[in-house]
Design a protein around this motif. Structure first.
Motif, PDB file in Angstrom:
ATOM      1  N   TYR A 158       0.834  -1.202   0.000  1.00 22.23           N
ATOM      2  CA  TYR A 158       0.000   0.000   0.000  1.00 22.23           C
ATOM      3  C   TYR A 158       0.871   1.256   0.000  1.00 22.23           C
ATOM      4  O   TYR A 158       1.959   1.279   0.598  1.00 22.23           O
ATOM      5  N   VAL A 159       0.365   2.281  -0.657  1.00 23.91           N
ATOM      6  CA  VAL A 159       0.919   3.629  -0.537  1.00 23.91           C
ATOM      7  C   VAL A 159      -0.117   4.454   0.226  1.00 23.91           C
ATOM      8  O   VAL A 159      -1.298   4.456  -0.113  1.00 23.91           O
ATOM      9  N   ILE A 160       0.331   5.116   1.283  1.00 23.80           N
ATOM     10  CA  ILE A 160      -0.566   5.872   2.154  1.00 23.80           C
ATOM     11  C   ILE A 160      -0.238   7.351   1.988  1.00 23.80           C
ATOM     12  O   ILE A 160       0.909   7.767   2.158  1.00 23.80           O
ATOM     13  N   THR A 161      -1.251   8.135   1.659  1.00 24.46           N
ATOM     14  CA  THR A 161      -1.063   9.554   1.379  1.00 24.46           C
ATOM     15  C   THR A 161      -1.992  10.386   2.269  1.00 24.46           C
ATOM     16  O   THR A 161      -3.098   9.956   2.596  1.00 24.46           O
ATOM     17  N   ALA A 162      -1.509  11.568   2.647  1.00 23.19           N
ATOM     18  CA  ALA A 162      -2.291  12.476   3.487  1.00 23.19           C
ATOM     19  C   ALA A 162      -2.305  13.850   2.845  1.00 23.19           C
ATOM     20  O   ALA A 162      -1.298  14.303   2.303  1.00 23.19           O
ATOM     21  N   ASP A 163      -3.457  14.527   2.917  1.00 23.61           N
ATOM     22  CA  ASP A 163      -3.576  15.813   2.239  1.00 23.61           C
ATOM     23  C   ASP A 163      -4.060  16.907   3.175  1.00 23.61           C
ATOM     24  O   ASP A 163      -4.257  16.702   4.372  1.00 23.61           O
ATOM     25  N   ARG A 164      -4.237  18.055   2.572  1.00 19.44           N
ATOM     26  CA  ARG A 164      -4.633  19.241   3.333  1.00 19.44           C
ATOM     27  C   ARG A 164      -6.066  19.139   3.843  1.00 19.44           C
ATOM     28  O   ARG A 164      -6.433  19.814   4.813  1.00 19.44           O
ATOM     29  N   ASP A 165      -6.879  18.311   3.225  1.00 20.97           N
ATOM     30  CA  ASP A 165      -8.297  18.200   3.574  1.00 20.97           C
ATOM     31  C   ASP A 165      -8.568  17.124   4.609  1.00 20.97           C
ATOM     32  O   ASP A 165      -9.630  16.485   4.576  1.00 20.97           O
ATOM     33  N   GLU A 166      -7.608  16.858   5.463  1.00 19.40           N
ATOM     34  CA  GLU A 166      -7.742  15.951   6.624  1.00 19.40           C
ATOM     35  C   GLU A 166      -7.886  14.479   6.255  1.00 19.40           C
ATOM     36  O   GLU A 166      -8.179  13.653   7.117  1.00 19.40           O
ATOM     37  N   LYS A 167      -7.704  14.125   4.990  1.00 14.26           N
ATOM     38  CA  LYS A 167      -7.892  12.732   4.573  1.00 14.26           C
ATOM     39  C   LYS A 167      -6.570  11.969   4.608  1.00 14.26           C
ATOM     40  O   LYS A 167      -5.526  12.485   4.246  1.00 14.26           O
ATOM     41  N   ILE A 168      -6.670  10.708   5.022  1.00 14.93           N
ATOM     42  CA  ILE A 168      -5.579   9.749   4.877  1.00 14.93           C
ATOM     43  C   ILE A 168      -6.114   8.635   3.989  1.00 14.93           C
ATOM     44  O   ILE A 168      -7.090   7.969   4.336  1.00 14.93           O
ATOM     45  N   ARG A 169      -5.482   8.445   2.844  1.00 12.73           N
ATOM     46  CA  ARG A 169      -5.964   7.454   1.879  1.00 12.73           C
ATOM     47  C   ARG A 169      -4.971   6.294   1.800  1.00 12.73           C
ATOM     48  O   ARG A 169      -3.763   6.505   1.688  1.00 12.73           O
ATOM     49  N   VAL A 170      -5.498   5.082   1.842  1.00 13.09           N
ATOM     50  CA  VAL A 170      -4.683   3.862   1.712  1.00 13.09           C
ATOM     51  C   VAL A 170      -4.999   3.241   0.352  1.00 13.09           C
ATOM     52  O   VAL A 170      -6.109   2.768   0.121  1.00 13.09           O
ATOM     53  N   SER A 171      -4.020   3.257  -0.562  1.00 15.20           N
ATOM     54  CA  SER A 171      -4.227   2.768  -1.928  1.00 15.20           C
ATOM     55  C   SER A 171      -3.279   1.616  -2.220  1.00 15.20           C
ATOM     56  O   SER A 171      -2.174   1.539  -1.672  1.00 15.20           O
ATOM     57  N   HIS A 172      -3.701   0.724  -3.106  1.00 15.09           N
ATOM     58  CA  HIS A 172      -2.830  -0.367  -3.561  1.00 15.09           C
ATOM     59  C   HIS A 172      -1.742   0.216  -4.460  1.00 15.09           C
ATOM     60  O   HIS A 172      -2.041   0.946  -5.411  1.00 15.09           O
ATOM     61  N   LEU A 173      -0.494  -0.110  -4.162  1.00 11.63           N
ATOM     62  CA  LEU A 173       0.611   0.481  -4.914  1.00 11.63           C
ATOM     63  C   LEU A 173       0.596   0.050  -6.377  1.00 11.63           C
ATOM     64  O   LEU A 173       0.816   0.869  -7.273  1.00 11.63           O
ATOM     65  N   LYS A 174       0.327  -1.215  -6.635  1.00  6.92           N
ATOM     66  CA  LYS A 174       0.361  -1.704  -8.014  1.00  6.92           C
ATOM     67  C   LYS A 174      -0.848  -1.224  -8.820  1.00  6.92           C
ATOM     68  O   LYS A 174      -0.765  -1.122 -10.050  1.00  6.92           O
ATOM     69  N   SER A 175      -1.948  -0.956  -8.147  1.00  4.29           N
ATOM     70  CA  SER A 175      -3.151  -0.445  -8.836  1.00  4.29           C
ATOM     71  C   SER A 175      -3.759   0.641  -7.953  1.00  4.29           C
ATOM     72  O   SER A 175      -4.731   0.401  -7.242  1.00  4.29           O
ATOM     73  N   PRO A 176      -3.187   1.850  -7.977  1.00  3.97           N
ATOM     74  CA  PRO A 176      -3.606   2.903  -7.041  1.00  3.97           C
ATOM     75  C   PRO A 176      -5.055   3.342  -7.181  1.00  3.97           C
ATOM     76  O   PRO A 176      -5.580   3.997  -6.278  1.00  3.97           O
ATOM     77  N   TYR A 177      -5.707   2.998  -8.308  1.00  5.65           N
ATOM     78  CA  TYR A 177      -7.129   3.322  -8.436  1.00  5.65           C
ATOM     79  C   TYR A 177      -7.974   2.466  -7.504  1.00  5.65           C
ATOM     80  O   TYR A 177      -9.149   2.769  -7.270  1.00  5.65           O
TER      81      TYR A 177
END
Length: 419
Positions: A158-177
């Motif tokens: 997984y690639v885990i990303t955090a943004d300015r809008d308070e969200k933490i998203r956990v996405s599959h690295l090989k298929s980030p969609y």
């Protein structure tokens, strides 16, 4: 951006436009990379064609620094949109300079060390090959707002990303969609993400709301939350204005054994320590707190579990803390410390230039508007303007009550009667 890291036997510091690497065991000349004298961007590159057409000139300040899991690789990105890759095994060697589309906010190597992920201010994540260091980046995923932090799970799933809008998203690295989960609960921007090395199923996050949260990221479940403002001892003489100041979590560092967590808030001379206990119900336990002589700029653990803290001080720019008997003590007599400090002092101007006097997170906070108060104020102003306008337009009255502007009517002549 000022940052420090430990890369094998190398202590690495980036500040302003310089990266400085000091060997902690051998008396070598430090490796210095100056972005202001580095390779300039060639014209008509592929990155140019993807831009929005506005010509921008950067100031060469380093924006992000990353070290690979083995410590054999390092990378930096700067305000001029360079992405510079280094090999660090026995001595530092510059491998390549590539160009990113937009200014970056976070870098991370995969566990296999074959890919470098780059997050930028527009919310996109690009993938750059390490095996082919001249290859351009490929777009992997995107957010609708600025990305502030990014990390990868230890198995590169997984690639885990955090943004300015308070969200933490956990996405599959090989298929980030494919989005695995969201970790939602912060009330301000998420500034830091860290996965404890010995607890790969957990995620630590820090935010502008002055909280540290522990998550089970695969399910998005929040396990625990600590309010750092409640833990901080505030003096009784503190004014109301000082109480309203916000101190975003700027750094979370985990010890190599996964047992200790150090938390730093921006511009506060305090390091708050926690202990991670997988068996306890409260998995994140308050351990101790260290008060520093100056505001910390950055901190990192070395492979032996010692905490290195870079301070905004010319006399003592660096301190090492070791854990003993459930407390953290400063090791001022360390030979490694003195060697590194001697090498850093000639570059103090760069360190001082990289120190943020003002909050670098201040512009990220949400601004609340009282719409009703604004409406009522505008209504009062409108009524005052109307009152003034009609007061000027209405003519003054004479003593007999008639308007001075009206013409006096003459009596109509009496018509003669017909004879």
């Amino acid at each position: 951006m000022t940052a420090i890291s430990v890369c094998g036997e190398w202590f690495v510091c980036s500040s302003d436009k310089k990266l400085i690497a000091v060997h902690t065991k051998q008396a070598r000349e430090p490796f210095v990379f100056d972005c202001s004298t580095a390779e300039k961007k060639p014209k008509n590159t592929e990155a140019d064609s993807q831009r929005d057409g506005s010509e921008e000139t950067g100031n060469d300040k380093i924006l992000a620094l990353a070290v690979s899991p083995s410590g054999n690789l390092a990378a930096l990105t700067d305000d001029s949109k360079r992405l510079v890759l280094f090999r660090t095994e026995s001595s530092w060697q510059h491998i390549s300079t590539r160009w990113v589309v937009r200014r970056c906010t976070s870098l991370v190597f995969t566990q296999a060390e074959d890919v470098l992920l780059v997050a930028d201010k527009s919310g996109d994540v690009y993938s750059f090959s390490v095996v082919d260091p001249q290859k351009d980046g490929e777009l992997k995923l995107g957010h609708l707002s600025m990305l502030l932090s990014m990390t990868l799970t230890p198995n590169d799933k997984y690639v885990i990303t955090a943004d300015r809008d308070e969200k933490i998203r956990v996405s599959h690295l090989k298929s980030p969609y494919n989005i695995q989960s969201f970790c939602l609960g912060h009330e301000e921007f998420v500034s830091v993400l860290v996965i404890p090395s010995v607890h790969p199923q957990w995620l630590l996050s820090g935010s502008g709301d002055e909280t540290v949260k522990l998550w089970e990221y695969e399910s998005g479940r929040k396990l625990q939350s600590w309010d750092l403002k409640a833990l901080r001892e505030t003096p009784s003489t503190e004014t109301e204005q000082e109480k309203k100041k916000r101190y975003a979590v700027s750094r979370i560092a985990c010890s190599p054994d996964g047992g200790h967590v150090a938390v730093q808030c921006e511009r506060l001379p305090i390091v708050q320590f926690f202990r991670i206990d997988q068996r306890a119900e409260e998995r994140l336990v308050v351990c101790s707190r260290v008060t520093l002589s100056h505001s910390p700029l950055h901190m990192t653990f070395d492979p032996k579990g010692r905490l290195w803290v870079l301070l905004d001080s010319r006399e003592a720019p660096l301190q090492i803390y070791t854990h003993a008997q459930d407390c953290w003590e400063c090791d001022a007599e360390s030979s490694k410390l003195n060697q590194v400090v001697d090498c850093l002092k000639p570059h103090w101007e760069a360190l001082q230039a990289g120190a943020e006097t003002e909050s670098c997170f201040q512009h990220l906070y949400k601004v609340n508007f009282d719409n009703m108060a604004s409406y009522m104020q505008k209504k009062r102003q409108r009524l005052e303007q109307q009152k003034t306008h009609w007061g000027k337009k209405r003519p003054a009255k004479t003593t007999n009550g008639a308007s001075s502007t009206k013409k006096n009517k003459k009596p109509k002549p009496v018509s003669q009667a017909a004879s």
